[in-house]
Design an enzyme around this catalytic site. Structure first.
Site, PDB file in Angstrom:
ATOM      1  N   GLY A 133      -3.613  -6.227   1.800  1.00 60.13           N
ATOM      2  CA  GLY A 133      -3.426  -4.696   1.690  1.00 60.13           C
ATOM      3  C   GLY A 133      -2.537  -4.199   0.660  1.00 60.13           C
ATOM      4  O   GLY A 133      -1.833  -4.954  -0.007  1.00 60.13           O
ATOM      5  N   HIS A 134      -2.619  -2.932   0.536  1.00 54.29           N
ATOM      6  CA  HIS A 134      -2.141  -2.147  -0.540  1.00 54.29           C
ATOM      7  C   HIS A 134      -0.365  -2.229  -0.580  1.00 54.29           C
ATOM      8  O   HIS A 134       0.107  -2.460   0.354  1.00 54.29           O
ATOM      9  CB  HIS A 134      -2.338  -0.873  -0.358  1.00 54.29           C
ATOM     10  CG  HIS A 134      -1.462  -0.096   0.750  1.00 54.29           C
ATOM     11  ND1 HIS A 134      -0.543   0.463   0.988  1.00 54.29           N
ATOM     12  CD2 HIS A 134      -2.502   0.200   1.631  1.00 54.29           C
ATOM     13  CE1 HIS A 134      -0.350   0.938   1.973  1.00 54.29           C
ATOM     14  NE2 HIS A 134      -1.667   0.725   2.658  1.00 54.29           N
ATOM     15  N   ASP A 135       0.116  -2.684  -1.704  1.00 55.07           N
ATOM     16  CA  ASP A 135       1.658  -2.584  -1.895  1.00 55.07           C
ATOM     17  C   ASP A 135       2.015  -3.858  -1.249  1.00 55.07           C
ATOM     18  O   ASP A 135       3.456  -3.975  -1.056  1.00 55.07           O
ATOM     19  CB  ASP A 135       2.067  -1.351  -1.378  1.00 55.07           C
ATOM     20  CG  ASP A 135       1.710  -0.199  -2.093  1.00 55.07           C
ATOM     21  OD1 ASP A 135       2.205   0.225  -3.368  1.00 55.07           O
ATOM     22  OD2 ASP A 135       1.196   0.780  -1.323  1.00 55.07           O
ATOM     23  N   ALA A 136       1.435  -4.713  -1.112  1.00 54.28           N
ATOM     24  CA  ALA A 136       1.875  -6.202  -0.488  1.00 54.28           C
ATOM     25  C   ALA A 136       2.470  -6.830  -1.585  1.00 54.28           C
ATOM     26  O   ALA A 136       2.037  -6.792  -2.733  1.00 54.28           O
ATOM     27  CB  ALA A 136       0.854  -6.769   0.323  1.00 54.28           C
ATOM     28  N   HIS A 153       2.138  -2.944   2.480  1.00 50.26           N
ATOM     29  CA  HIS A 153       3.463  -3.211   2.394  1.00 50.26           C
ATOM     30  C   HIS A 153       4.160  -4.224   3.049  1.00 50.26           C
ATOM     31  O   HIS A 153       5.428  -4.409   3.463  1.00 50.26           O
ATOM     32  CB  HIS A 153       4.121  -1.887   3.150  1.00 50.26           C
ATOM     33  CG  HIS A 153       3.868  -0.366   2.402  1.00 50.26           C
ATOM     34  ND1 HIS A 153       4.344  -0.167   0.958  1.00 50.26           N
ATOM     35  CD2 HIS A 153       2.839   0.522   2.512  1.00 50.26           C
ATOM     36  CE1 HIS A 153       3.887   0.897   0.709  1.00 50.26           C
ATOM     37  NE2 HIS A 153       3.153   1.105   1.324  1.00 50.26           N
TER      38      HIS A 153
END
Length: 211
Positions: A133-136, A153
């Site tokens: 997922g995003h910003d991981a 995250h």
């Protein structure tokens, strides 16, 4: 043109070999699998472990990617092949966001997704149908087996393995050298060197992962 060594002769290594043969013909003159001295294979272009040093010495521009999950062997081959270039192989059906980064020597399999602002470290295996997922932020040499889901995250430490169809809730942290069993739902932060499983009646965390 370069030569490519795919380290391993089965499982994910076969998928990497097929992807390279089909979609990386313009980058690699020939693709070889490296297997154990006592292993047998019906594949063409096979090199045994004991032949690797002489192969590198007799060829220029040798690249490599590691296609198995054993972390001790991964470290051994990274050291053995220090003079060669680690390269990433990405299946054309995978989606990698333009704002994401993938470290060298990583494999991203068919239909996998690496989302916005995500950072994946070196030498990772993001297998078939995985989503990150995003910003991981993912450390080096992490293994995501088919269908694993990493929410946005999340922070994942190096050398951690996620089993098939496992899931980590948004914003959670999993430490280094952990193993998350298949189908396990991670709803809390996990410290280093932990084994997590849902196969014993609810999610359990064991003290030390043994390699």
């Amino acid at each position: 043109m370069r030569l490519l060594l795919v380290i391993g002769g089965g499982s994910t290594a076969l998928e990497i070999r097929e992807c390279a043969d089909l979609f990386y013909k313009d980058l690699f003159e020939k693709v070889y699998n490296v297997i154990g001295d006592n292993e047998k294979s019906t594949l063409s272009n096979i090199i045994h472990d004991s032949e690797v040093d002489s192969f590198i010495a007799n060829n220029n521009e040798v690249a490599f990617i590691i296609g198995f999950t054993n972390q001790k062997l991964r470290k051994l081959f990274n050291e053995k092949l220090h003079a060669c270039e680690p390269v990433s192989i990405v299946h054309p059906t995978a989606f990698i966001s333009p704002s994401a980064t993938i470290g060298e020597g990583s494999y991203v399999g068919a239909t996998a997704v690496v989302s916005s602002n995500t950072r994946v470290g070196k030498g990772c295996i993001v297998n078939i149908g995985v989503s990150v997922g995003h910003d991981a932020v993912v450390g080096d040499d992490c293994i995501f087996n088919p269908g694993a889901r990493i929410s946005g995250h999340c922070q994942i430490g190096s050398r951690t393995l996620f089993g098939a169809n496992s899931f980590i809730f948004q914003g959670r942290t999993v430490g280094e050298d952990c193993a998350i069993d298949a189908l396990t739902y991670i709803d809390r932060d996990i410290e280093d060197k932990k084994l997590c499983t849902s196969n014993v009646g609810g999610m359990k965390v064991f003290k030390n992962r043994i390699f």
